[in-house]
Design a protein around this motif. Structure first.
Motif, PDB file in Angstrom:
ATOM      1  N   PHE A 307       0.811  -1.206   0.000  1.00  0.00           N
ATOM      2  CA  PHE A 307       0.000   0.000   0.000  1.00  0.00           C
ATOM      3  C   PHE A 307       0.857   1.274   0.000  1.00  0.00           C
ATOM      4  CE2 PHE A 307      -2.940  -2.971   2.307  1.00  0.00           C
ATOM      5  CZ  PHE A 307      -3.872  -3.079   1.281  1.00  0.00           C
ATOM      6  N   GLY A 308       2.168   1.111   0.111  1.00  0.00           N
ATOM      7  CA  GLY A 308       3.039   2.279   0.189  1.00  0.00           C
ATOM      8  C   GLY A 308       3.138   2.841   1.594  1.00  0.00           C
ATOM      9  N   TYR A 309       2.757   2.037   2.597  1.00  0.00           N
ATOM     10  CA  TYR A 309       2.858   2.479   3.980  1.00  0.00           C
ATOM     11  C   TYR A 309       4.256   2.176   4.515  1.00  0.00           C
ATOM     12  CZ  TYR A 309      -2.266   2.037   3.611  1.00  0.00           C
ATOM     13  OH  TYR A 309      -3.567   2.117   3.214  1.00  0.00           O
ATOM     14  N   ARG A 310       4.595   2.817   5.633  1.00  0.00           N
ATOM     15  CA  ARG A 310       5.894   2.591   6.278  1.00  0.00           C
ATOM     16  C   ARG A 310       5.666   1.976   7.653  1.00  0.00           C
ATOM     17  NH1 ARG A 310       7.594   8.641   4.641  1.00  0.00           N
ATOM     18  NH2 ARG A 310       6.322   9.020   6.503  1.00  0.00           N
ATOM     19  N   GLU A 311       6.331   0.880   7.898  1.00  0.00           N
ATOM     20  CA  GLU A 311       6.137   0.190   9.174  1.00  0.00           C
ATOM     21  C   GLU A 311       6.525   1.071  10.354  1.00  0.00           C
ATOM     22  OE1 GLU A 311       6.872  -4.125  11.337  1.00  0.00           O
ATOM     23  OE2 GLU A 311       7.711  -3.735   9.351  1.00  0.00           O
ATOM     24  N   ALA A 312       7.496   1.957  10.161  1.00  0.00           N
ATOM     25  CA  ALA A 312       7.911   2.859  11.249  1.00  0.00           C
ATOM     26  C   ALA A 312       6.758   3.767  11.675  1.00  0.00           C
ATOM     27  CB  ALA A 312       9.104   3.696  10.810  1.00  0.00           C
ATOM     28  N   ASP A 313       5.936   4.208  10.709  1.00  0.00           N
ATOM     29  CA  ASP A 313       4.771   5.030  11.044  1.00  0.00           C
ATOM     30  C   ASP A 313       3.748   4.197  11.818  1.00  0.00           C
ATOM     31  OD1 ASP A 313       5.811   7.263   9.718  1.00  0.00           O
ATOM     32  OD2 ASP A 313       4.927   6.661   7.806  1.00  0.00           O
ATOM     33  N   TRP A 314       3.546   2.959  11.387  1.00  0.00           N
ATOM     34  CA  TRP A 314       2.612   2.059  12.083  1.00  0.00           C
ATOM     35  C   TRP A 314       3.059   1.867  13.533  1.00  0.00           C
ATOM     36  CZ3 TRP A 314       3.246  -2.797  14.352  1.00  0.00           C
ATOM     37  CH2 TRP A 314       2.077  -3.496  14.660  1.00  0.00           C
ATOM     38  N   GLN A 315       4.339   1.642  13.716  1.00  0.00           N
ATOM     39  CA  GLN A 315       4.870   1.422  15.069  1.00  0.00           C
ATOM     40  C   GLN A 315       4.712   2.685  15.924  1.00  0.00           C
ATOM     41  OE1 GLN A 315       8.874   0.187  14.168  1.00  0.00           O
ATOM     42  NE2 GLN A 315       8.321  -1.993  14.058  1.00  0.00           N
ATOM     43  N   ALA A 316       4.960   3.847  15.331  1.00  0.00           N
ATOM     44  CA  ALA A 316       4.834   5.108  16.085  1.00  0.00           C
ATOM     45  C   ALA A 316       3.394   5.346  16.513  1.00  0.00           C
ATOM     46  CB  ALA A 316       5.336   6.275  15.234  1.00  0.00           C
ATOM     47  N   ILE A 317       2.457   5.010  15.628  1.00  0.00           N
ATOM     48  CA  ILE A 317       1.037   5.195  15.953  1.00  0.00           C
ATOM     49  C   ILE A 317       0.595   4.169  16.988  1.00  0.00           C
ATOM     50  CG2 ILE A 317      -1.311   5.060  15.018  1.00  0.00           C
ATOM     51  CD1 ILE A 317      -0.143   6.229  12.391  1.00  0.00           C
TER      52      ILE A 317
END
Length: 325
Positions: A307-317
């Motif tokens: 999807f073009g997402y970044r796992e680092a953003d997922w982890q931060a959220i």
């Protein structure tokens, strides 16, 4: 006499300048007039007109009057609309990383979402969207937690195997249904009721407040509380409008739209708390599901990269859940 004429001419020029300084803007969304996203948009439009001393008059166009959600997002760049309300799932078409907030079960609930709004990761993603699109996110509203309606019971992920379900025409919404084996159909929001009624699809997913507002409960027999996406809407100002606003007017637009977002969020949360019992009283079967089977299937089958997402953003959220009450 000449002096009087000159004065009159000057007054006339000033009057024309005052009139020309007033600008009429178009604010568009796809929601019904009964929903808080519309009523608070109308309130915000009135407040902006008042606080800018009439420099900006805003006409609000609800219920897809200026086009589907895809259309109004494009309209920001085409100049056909000035302000819209739309989800980050659509913003992700311009800047894919911002769509990570639609990865199923990233949020534990509304409080977790509200912790995200205004956080560093929120600000970084909003800035990335602005750089990619040219448009400016000024406020974010809790839209509701998305659940699944159908004409049969859905208790587990496996129960969705082969289910014909409508989802928005955005990749992020496909994650949970497809992970559970459903057949997805990207029917426009304004056409969902008819599609359910005539059997083009047999299920859909939306927050309880939307199920009520769009009257989906009239053509569905079951509501399964899958809670797969804690949804939100962004109030977005077109880049062309933002660029010509003074710093003072920018502050007014931000303050008013954020206050409107807070008002709408409170309304949605209150209404959601009431609707489960109301739907049961209307004869629908409301099913409390174990969401673990859904979440496990998504994590196993759906990667961030596609999807073009970044796992680092997922982890931060995800880390922000610790501060949710």
């Amino acid at each position: 006499m000449l002096r009087a004429v000159a004065i009159a001419a000057s007054v006339s020029v000033l009057a024309v300048s005052a009139v020309s300084a007033q600008e009429t803007l178009k604010w568009a969304h796809v929601y019904e007039t009964s929903e808080p996203f519309h009523t608070e948009s109308v309130w915000a439009a009135e407040q902006i007109a008042e606080r800018t001393e009439g420099r900006y008059e805003i006409d609000v166009f609800p219920a897809s009057q200026l086009g589907k959600e895809t259309d109004i997002n494009q309209g920001l760049s085409l100049g056909t609309v000035d302000i819209i309300i739309s989800g980050s799932s659509f913003a992700a078409r311009a800047y894919p990383p911002i769509g990570v907030t639609y990865y199923p079960y990233i949020f534990d609930g509304p409080d977790h979402l509200l912790n995200y709004v205004g956080s560093d990761v929120y600000n970084e993603l909003a800035a990335g969207y602005q750089e990619a699109s040219g448009h400016h996110i000024v406020a974010t509203t809790y839209y509701g937690t998305r659940h699944t309606t159908a004409n049969r019971a859905i208790n587990t992920c496996a129960d969705m195997e082969g289910l014909k379900i409508r989802v928005p025409d955005v990749p992020a919404y496909l994650a949970m249904p497809q992970a559970c084996g459903a057949n997805t159909a990207p029917i426009a929001f304004a056409e969902v009721y008819l599609a359910l009624q005539n059997g083009t699809v047999e299920a859909q997913e939306n927050p309880l407040t939307t199920i009520e507002a769009k009257k989906f409960y009239e053509v569905q027999s079951h509501i399964s509380l899958t809670g797969h996406i804690v949804d939100h809407l962004n109030t977005i100002v077109s880049g062309s409008l933002w660029d010509r606003l003074s710093e003072k007017d920018r502050q007014i637009f931000v303050e008013v739209t954020q206050e409107a977002a807070e008002r709408a969020t409170r309304t949605v949360q209150q209404r959601e708390a009431e609707l489960v019992d109301q739907f049961r009283e209307q004869g629908l079967e409301v099913i409390e599901v174990d969401t673990s089977t859904f979440e496990e299937s998504v994590r196993e089958k759906v990667g961030f990269e596609e999807f073009g997402y970044r796992e680092a953003d997922w982890q931060a959220i995800r880390a922000l859940a610790d501060g949710a009450s």
